[in-house]
Design a protein around this motif. Structure first.
Motif: not given
Length: 804
Positions: A626-655
């Protein structure tokens, strides 16, 4: 005297006409094979091929059965007459155990596989011909060692050791296929490689960044296509084959033809394959939630929901594909070799099936009226110059230049909506690499080189009113004109510490530049551009040790990295219902640290056991959050109110996990082969919350009972996949409940499944070969983990091939 001379010449010509000199060649490389023993049934007549593969068959009768035998090659029985019809050439195939001896993927030069500390699996052309896959994704799946996900019939996204998509690297003839818009979601590019043209596939398990740079974190899949064959006579030789295949589960019709022209110094290879796949039919026994009960049609200007008369038929999953390959090779002498390869692949439009079955918010219909990919196109022109010979700094040098063009598009429209949204992406990719081999420093062999890669992305969006046909501009998926480029140098060394102990170590430094200018016409981005410069150092060190001649132990440590690409930094798309991913220019590379222990035990050439255990730690993982766009957590995309997300360096993992394989040769006809892969993975975000890794495949394996003689090979086998319960399902997968079964608590999960299968190949004549397979004989209805489309039900596959 003149008449006597004429008679002598006539007699000599007549005698020479009865003389039959043949050439024995390797079926894969076309190279001459020396010391082939040639004899009749009671061995009263014999011959042997010389260093040039030449042998004389004058001692044998025309229709007498002749045997060709060599310790490294499959035995062949034929006659002089049949050989004569094939231009006096005999092609022998290597035995399976011999094909494992040499690999190309670890250094870009030939190395003995026994000296490599990393796990590498080879899939040769004969195995591919026997398994008869529809696509190269199926080729990998049939190996039993690579898990493949499918969002639609026109797809196939491999998973290796908990990694997938842009964390695995695809390579064709030594040129990386990964481009600047390879995404973290499932990708279909592997189907662009025609399995009919592959002479060998090598899969590296674990990081391969020392040689291949960015993206080679979980593994590398190297596809080597067939090379043109030279003639070993003074005249032009012509050979080729034609193949037809049919599969009942999707009414497949495939036609393939290839042609080889060869002289002593130049050769040409041409291949054409056309596939036609109808809608795929699933099995009978399994979850009812997998059925395709409804579909959308357009009638009288309205979207109408219709009941499917055959719910097992996955409507609008079919597609067509054409693959073309043209290769030329020129070898003026033993020192220089020039190779040109031209590859082209194009599909028809094909549905994104998992999006077509998404329910609407009310749960009484479907969300999308249309969701399909436009034609997927790929072109590669690859020119390579190789020089062999003694030099102060090298024994071999290879210059590779390649240009690739990629095109893909996405088209979607919601149910009852009048606006159809289309995004089209094109990528121009240039690769230049220079690789050296130096093998004359005592027990040390060095491999080193440099590589430059440049990608430019073209992206546009448009919106079409299907009622008025008015077309207007819309937001593109990526910043148009964005570039991604990298320059790197590497060195890899192989050192014989002792005759039974080999050290392999290497290092690479890569510099990556990303430049993207953001268009603010449709979205008020809080930034104008992304201008990233990142560097990465990766290395590896490993040992291959033979404490006994029949026991091998390997230990390998390696690092891998992936630099952010244009897809990570600049993408705008709907990742899942009600969510939209927006650009994030503040990204850094992600790194993987891997350790692997392997063992191989040969018991009296009757039983071969292979096993590997691995652990990989991923830091600064690029994940969708989850992310914010101009401070907003939701924006209109293709005519639909949608939660804002983005690719982030936000995790670590082990396999971590284990991979084991067993081959048992019961006698000269019977054999047993089995594989089992167990993978576990966990992601941890920057808050410390843990969840299952999305690309950690379920436990999967196979068991094969094989019988073969000179003409017939038959394989009865079982495929198996374990369950992934709700608690072990990745968070991103739980949100796609419509592709999963439902457990007793009403939660989505991926059930276990198995199939019983039969596969066979019969050599009718030296030129004519037939294949017959029956897959999923018990007609199971199952969906492989994370896949959108349901797997085929009982599937009859028939093929016929003719060599000339």
């Amino acid at each position: 005297m003149r008449n006597i001379g004429f008679v002598l010449l006539f007699l000599m010509a007549s005698l020479s006409g009865f003389s039959q000199e043949i050439t024995v060649l390797d079926a894969d490389t076309g190279s001459p094979v020396a010391n082939i023993a040639i004899f009749n049934k009671d061995k009263s007549k014999t011959s042997v091929s010389n260093l040039n593969g030449k042998a004389n068959l004058d001692v044998f009768d025309g229709k007498e059965r002749i045997t060709f035998r060599h310790i490294s090659y499959e035995e062949l029985v034929t006659t002089r007459a049949k050989i004569g019809k094939k231009g006096n050439r005999v092609y022998l195939g290597l035995k399976p155990e011999e094909l494992q001896e040499v690999v190309m993927s670890v250094s870009k030069w030939e190395q003995q596989k026994k000296d490599i500390p990393q796990k590498i699996e080879s899939i040769d052309a004969r195995t591919i011909a026997f398994t008869n896959p529809q696509t190269s994704a199926d080729l990998l799946h049939n190996s039993g060692k690579v898990f493949v996900q499918k969002s639609q019939l026109g797809g196939g996204s491999p998973m290796i050791r908990g990694f997938a998509t842009n964390r695995l690297l695809l390579s064709v003839d030594g040129v990386r296929m990964n481009n600047a818009i390879f995404r973290g979601g499932n990708i279909q590019n592997v189907i662009s490689v025609d399995p009919f043209t592959i002479r060998n596939t090598e899969v590296i398990f674990g990081p391969g960044s020392v040689i291949y740079g960015s993206d080679a974190m979980g593994g590398v899949m190297n596809f080597f296509t067939r090379n043109p064959r030279f003639s070993f006579t003074d005249s032009l030789t012509v050979s080729g084959n034609a193949t037809y295949r049919f599969a009942s589960a999707n009414n497949e019709n495939t036609a393939h033809v290839d042609l080889n022209l060869g002289q002593q110094h130049w050769a040409s290879f041409t291949s054409i394959t056309y596939n036609n796949f109808d809608d795929l039919v699933m099995g009978e026994s399994g979850p009812d939630s997998y059925l395709r009960n409804q579909f959308v049609v357009r009638e009288n200007g309205m979207d109408v929901l219709r009941e499917n008369n055959d719910p097992r038929k996955q409507l609008t999953s079919g597609y067509d594909q054409i693959n073309l390959l043209q290769k030329f090779t020129y070898k003026p002498n033993a020192t220089w070799n020039y190779d040109l390869g031209l590859h082209y692949s194009e599909t028809s439009e094909f549905s994104r099936y998992d999006r077509l079955i998404r329910p609407n918010d009310e749960g009484d219909g479907l969300r999308s009226a249309e969701w399909f990919y436009g034609p997927q196109k790929w072109f590669m022109g690859n020119f390579q110059i190789t020089k062999q010979g003694k030099n102060k700094f090298y024994d071999g040098v290879k210059l590779t230049t390649a240009y690739q063009f990629f095109e893909e598009s996405r088209v979607n429209r919601n149910f009852q909506a009048v606006d159809r949204f289309t995004t089209t992406e094109k990528v121009d990719a240039l690769t230049v690499s220079l690789d050296f081999e130096n093998k004359k420093i005592g027990d040390l062999r060095l491999y080193y080189g440099a590589e430059y890669i440049f990608n430019k992305v073209h992206s546009e969006g448009r919106q079409t009113n299907i009622t008025t046909d008015v077309v207007s501009a819309a937001a593109s998926r990526y910043p148009d004109g964005a570039t991604w480029q990298t320059f790197a140098g590497y060195i890899n060394g192989e050192y014989k510490l002792m005759p039974n102990l080999t050290l392999l170590s290497g290092a690479r430094y890569s510099q990556v530049w990303v430049d993207a200018q953001f268009d603010k016409t449709f979205y008020p981005f809080p930034f104008d551009e992304a201008d990233l410069i990142t560097g990465a150092f990766t290395g590896s060190v490993g040992f291959s040790w033979f404490p006994k001649a029949d026991l091998q132990i390997t230990l390998n440590g390696s690092t891998g990295f992936r630099a952010p690409n244009i897809d990570d930094i600049g993408k705008i798309f709907d990742s899942e219902p009600g969510a939209v991913v927006v650009p994030n220019p503040e990204l850094e590379p992600e790194y993987a640290y891997n350790v692997e222990l392997g063992i191989r035990k040969n018991v009296q050439d009757k039983i071969v056991f292979k096993g590997a255990a691995f652990y990989t730690y991923l830091v600064d993982a690029l994940v969708r959050r989850d992310f914010t766009f101009n401070g907003e957590s939701e924006i209109i995309y293709n005519g639909e109110l949608s939660t804002v997300q983005a690719i982030q360096n936000a995790a670590k993992a082990y396999v971590y996990g284990v991979e084991v394989g067993l081959e048992a040769f019961l006698n000269e006809n019977w054999a047993i082969a089995s594989n089992l892969t167990i993978t576990e993975g966990t992601e941890e975000d920057d808050t410390g919350e843990e969840s299952a890794a999305r690309h950690a495949a379920p436990t999967f394996g196979d068991v094969h009972l094989i019988w073969q003689n000179q003409k017939l090979k038959a394989d009865f086998f079982l495929n198996y996949n374990g369950e992934i319960g709700y608690n072990d399902l990745a968070l991103s997968e739980r949100s796609k409940s419509y592709i999963y079964a439902v457990d007793e608590n009403g939660n989505p999960y991926s059930p276990s499944w198995y199939t019983l299968n039969f596969r066979s190949q019969y050599q009718i004549t030296n030129a004519l070969k037939a294949t017959l397979s029956l897959e999923n004989m018990t007609n199971q209805r199952y969906r492989t983990y994370s896949s959108g489309i349901v797997a085929p039900g009982t599937n009859l596959i028939m093929g016929l091939g003719y060599n000339f």
